[in-house]
Structure formats: structure tokens, C-alpha cells
Enzyme design. Structure first.
Site, PDB file in Angstrom:
ATOM      1  N   ILE A 152      33.444  37.595  44.700  1.00 42.33           N
ATOM      2  CA  ILE A 152      33.630  39.050  44.183  1.00 42.33           C
ATOM      3  C   ILE A 152      34.489  39.842  44.800  1.00 42.33           C
ATOM      4  O   ILE A 152      35.336  40.471  44.316  1.00 42.33           O
ATOM      5  CB  ILE A 152      32.338  39.589  43.531  1.00 42.33           C
ATOM      6  CG1 ILE A 152      32.510  40.611  42.473  1.00 42.33           C
ATOM      7  CG2 ILE A 152      31.547  40.121  44.669  1.00 42.33           C
ATOM      8  CD1 ILE A 152      33.098  40.121  41.150  1.00 42.33           C
ATOM      9  N   TYR A 153      34.352  39.847  46.176  1.00 40.79           N
ATOM     10  CA  TYR A 153      35.121  40.556  47.163  1.00 40.79           C
ATOM     11  C   TYR A 153      36.491  40.213  46.786  1.00 40.79           C
ATOM     12  O   TYR A 153      37.215  41.073  46.764  1.00 40.79           O
ATOM     13  CB  TYR A 153      34.757  40.536  48.745  1.00 40.79           C
ATOM     14  CG  TYR A 153      35.775  40.868  49.587  1.00 40.79           C
ATOM     15  CD1 TYR A 153      35.943  42.213  49.561  1.00 40.79           C
ATOM     16  CD2 TYR A 153      36.413  40.056  50.451  1.00 40.79           C
ATOM     17  CE1 TYR A 153      37.001  42.653  50.696  1.00 40.79           C
ATOM     18  CE2 TYR A 153      37.304  40.432  51.278  1.00 40.79           C
ATOM     19  CZ  TYR A 153      37.391  41.959  51.514  1.00 40.79           C
ATOM     20  OH  TYR A 153      38.525  42.415  52.410  1.00 40.79           O
ATOM     21  N   ALA A 154      37.097  38.952  46.967  1.00 41.08           N
ATOM     22  CA  ALA A 154      38.299  38.458  46.863  1.00 41.08           C
ATOM     23  C   ALA A 154      38.727  38.915  45.485  1.00 41.08           C
ATOM     24  O   ALA A 154      40.012  39.330  45.099  1.00 41.08           O
ATOM     25  CB  ALA A 154      38.355  37.036  47.170  1.00 41.08           C
ATOM     26  N   THR A 156      37.848  41.369  43.388  1.00 37.33           N
ATOM     27  CA  THR A 156      38.351  42.663  43.502  1.00 37.33           C
ATOM     28  C   THR A 156      39.438  43.014  43.925  1.00 37.33           C
ATOM     29  O   THR A 156      40.136  43.849  43.628  1.00 37.33           O
ATOM     30  CB  THR A 156      37.203  43.627  43.920  1.00 37.33           C
ATOM     31  OG1 THR A 156      36.911  43.240  45.247  1.00 37.33           O
ATOM     32  CG2 THR A 156      35.678  43.532  42.951  1.00 37.33           C
TER      33      THR A 156
END
Length: 337
Positions: A152-154, A156
Site C-alpha cells: 500500500i506504501y508503493a 500511495t
């Protein structure tokens, strides 16, 4: 005097960039949420050092607080914005994904709104090599597809790239996104590998080595990274008249003054060799705890930094052993170990 608005100014990268700009005589307004994702004392110390410069002003505010963020920007009236603040950490995104949506997506939208209102000369925003995700074509080039984020970091960060492109197109807002590759060096984050390894080895604790050490990273020294950002501040993208005007290998959009640029060392270092280099610098043998690959991790990253070089004449080149030595010297001094 150029006025630069930096988000994440108490962070690892923002701190070093602010120092560089202040040395050049620029006026810097720094904002930081001082979140407790890692040691807040370290962040406060960074701001304290920056406040020794007359040209620096610091504000503690969350990116999600649009009203306060706007008020600070209104008082400062920036020429350039460098947006570095984010909820970082690939692994933490598995535990608290909502924090990434709020900080990285909503927060970035608020920063872009400020850039639009002030029609800044250049908006520069941090992305990550993580957006390349499951892409196995290496070295990673900005023109490669980046449609398979693994966390989810990537996701976003890829979303902020898309948002940045839309604002650049709609408002003719010159925008550069830079993709960072495993940044390290003095004043680094405690959740990053080098900090964790050095801390554990000096305390005689085990070092967790994922994928049994069969991992490769493009380690980028902090001074090289902020030098790349500084030079890109002057490489303002311009909307081309046609696709034919875009040079081969350039990520410049054909419909917007928008570009994506890798900032990496253009080299890969095996994780085991990285640990060996730390051992050599510390004079300490690591207690190695070999572990399987963590969810969301990728086995390798490798930057093609030729676009950075063609735009700025600069390419990061600090040898990882020299960078480790600089970090260890800082760590021993700061923590008295």
C-alpha cells in the site's frame, strides 16, 4: 532570495536538503508533523540544528491539516515547493495502511493545492523505487511500466505520481517526481537497515537478514541524493509542443510540464556484502539471523540514473563502504557507542 517550502523538514532527507539550501543562502520554510513512527527526539534535534540558521523557519503541522498548512504557506509565499513528507516504511504499511492514505494521498493533495494557488516555479515531490513493484526489467528506467505495486506504501506513492501529472496538465504546473533508492547516511532513520544493523551489532543483538541474504539494493548516499534534488530544482520541465520534441529516454509527459526522475547510485549491492562492510567498519562480527523474504519486499532494486545525468550533468557515485564509514562515525558520536 529564493524561498523554498519543504515538507518533512525534520525528516532524514528534508533535514539534509534544508541544510544544503540554507548554505546556498536560500530562505527555507520547513513543516513537519513530528509523528512518532520513529524517535521524535531525533527529529527535534534535526530542526534545532536547522534553526541555527537565520533563513530557516520551522512549523509543526500534519499534512492532513489543510487549514493550518495553507496559513503557513500564505505567510511564506513560496517560489518552490519540495514535498518530502510522507508516511514511510514498506513493512509498517502492512500494519497501518490507513496512515498511508491519509498522509501520502490526502496530504499530497493539500500540498499540490498550495502549489496551484501560488503558481510556484517548480513543484518537486518524492516518490520511491517501490513503485516499480514486480517489474523485473533492470536497471529500472523512468520509462518502464510501474503498474504492479507490491505494498500500500508503493500504491500511495504511485497515486501521488498520477495526481501530480494531472495537476501539471490542468494548471500548467511544472512538476518533477523523484524516485528514491534505499537512501542511507548520517542522521538516518532508525527503521532503515543500516541503522538497525549497526545498533544491533554494537549491542551484541542478532541481525535479521531477509531472504537468506539473497537481496540486492541500490544504496544511495544522502549527500548524493540531496545534491540530485538541488540540481533538479533548476531543471524545470516544460510542456513540449509535440511528442517528437521529447528526447529518447526522457520521461517528460507529452501533455504536461511533468517528469519522473530516478535518483540512485546505478549499482547493486548484495545484502550479505552490505553486512560484511558494516562488520569491517565496526570491527564487530554480526550475529546473523537468516530469515525468509518478508511480505511486500522485492529481491532487488537497481536504478538507471542516466536521465538525472542528462538533465543535471550529475550522477551519484559514493561507494557504499565510504557511506557506511560516514554513518558509523555519526552513530558512534551521537549515541556515544
Amino acid at each position: 532570495m529564493t524561498k523554498v517550502f519543504i515538507t518533512g523538514s525534520a525528516g532524514f532527507i528534508g533535514f539534509h536538503l534544508a541544510q544544503l539550501l540554507l548554505r546556498e543562502g536560500m530562505q527555507v520554510c520547513g513543516v513537519d508533523g513530528m509523528t512518532d513512527y520513529y524517535d521524535v527526539t531525533l527529529k527535534k534535534k534535526r530542526h534545532q540544528m536547522l534553526l541555527q540558521h537565520d533563513g530557516f523557519a520551522a512549523h509543526e503541522v500534519m499534512l492532513e491539516d489543510a487549514e493550518r498548512l495553507d496559513a503557513i504557506a500564505d505567510a511564506f509565499q513560496p517560489d518552490i515547493i519540495v514535498h518530502l513528507a510522507a508516511q514511510a516504511g514498506v513493512r509498517y504499511s502492512l500494519e497501518n495502511p490507513r496512515a498511508y492514505i491519509e498522509a501520502n494521498v490526502v496530504g499530497t493533495f493539500n500540498v499540490m493545492e498550495i502549489a496551484r494557488r501560488y503558481a510556484v516555479k517548480h513543484l518537486l515531490m518524492a516518490s520511491t523505487s517501490s513503485v516499480y513493484g514486480a517489474n523485473t526489467q533492470m536497471p529500472y528506467a523512468e520509462t518502464h511500466k510501474a503498474d504492479s505495486p507490491m505494498t500500500i506504501y508503493a500504491a500511495t506513492k504511485k497515486a501521488t505520481e498520477a495526481m501530480g501529472h494531472s495537476y501539471a496538465h490542468l494548471w500548467n504546473l511544472p512538476t518533477t517526481m523523484f524516485r528514491f533508492f534505499t537512501v542511507y547516511g548520517p542522521w538516518g532513520r532508525p527503521d532503515m537497515a543500516l541503522f538497525k544493523f549497526v545498533d544491533a551489532m554494537l549491542d551484541g543483538r542478532e541481525v535479521d537478514i531477509y531472504n537468506n541474504g539473497e537481496m540486492y539494493r541500490d544504496f544511495t548516499y544522502i549527500d548524493d541524493l540531496v545534491r540530485g534534488i538541488r540540481l533538479l530544482m533548476d531543471a524545470v520541465p516544460v510542456r513540449p509542443d509535440s511528442e517528437e520534441d521529447i528526447a529518447e529516454g526522457d520521461s517528460l509527459s507529452h501533455v504536461a510540464p511533468y517528469r519522473v526522475v530516478n535518483i540512485g547510485n546505478s549499482d547493486t549491492v548484495k545484502l550479505i556484502d552490505f553486512v560484511d562492510a558494516i562488520e569491517a567498519e565496526l570491527g564487530v562480527e554480526a550475529r546473523r539471523n537468516y530469515m525468509p523474504m518478508q511480505k511486500g519486499d522485492v529481491p532487488a532494486t537497481w536504478a538507471d540514473a542516466s536521465l538525472l545525468q542528462s538533465l543535471t550533468g550529475y550522477r551519484p557515485q559514493t561507494d557504499v563502504r565510504d557511506g557506511i564509514a560516514q554513518f558509523v562515525a555519526w552513530f558512534r558520536d551521537y549515541y556515544q557507542k
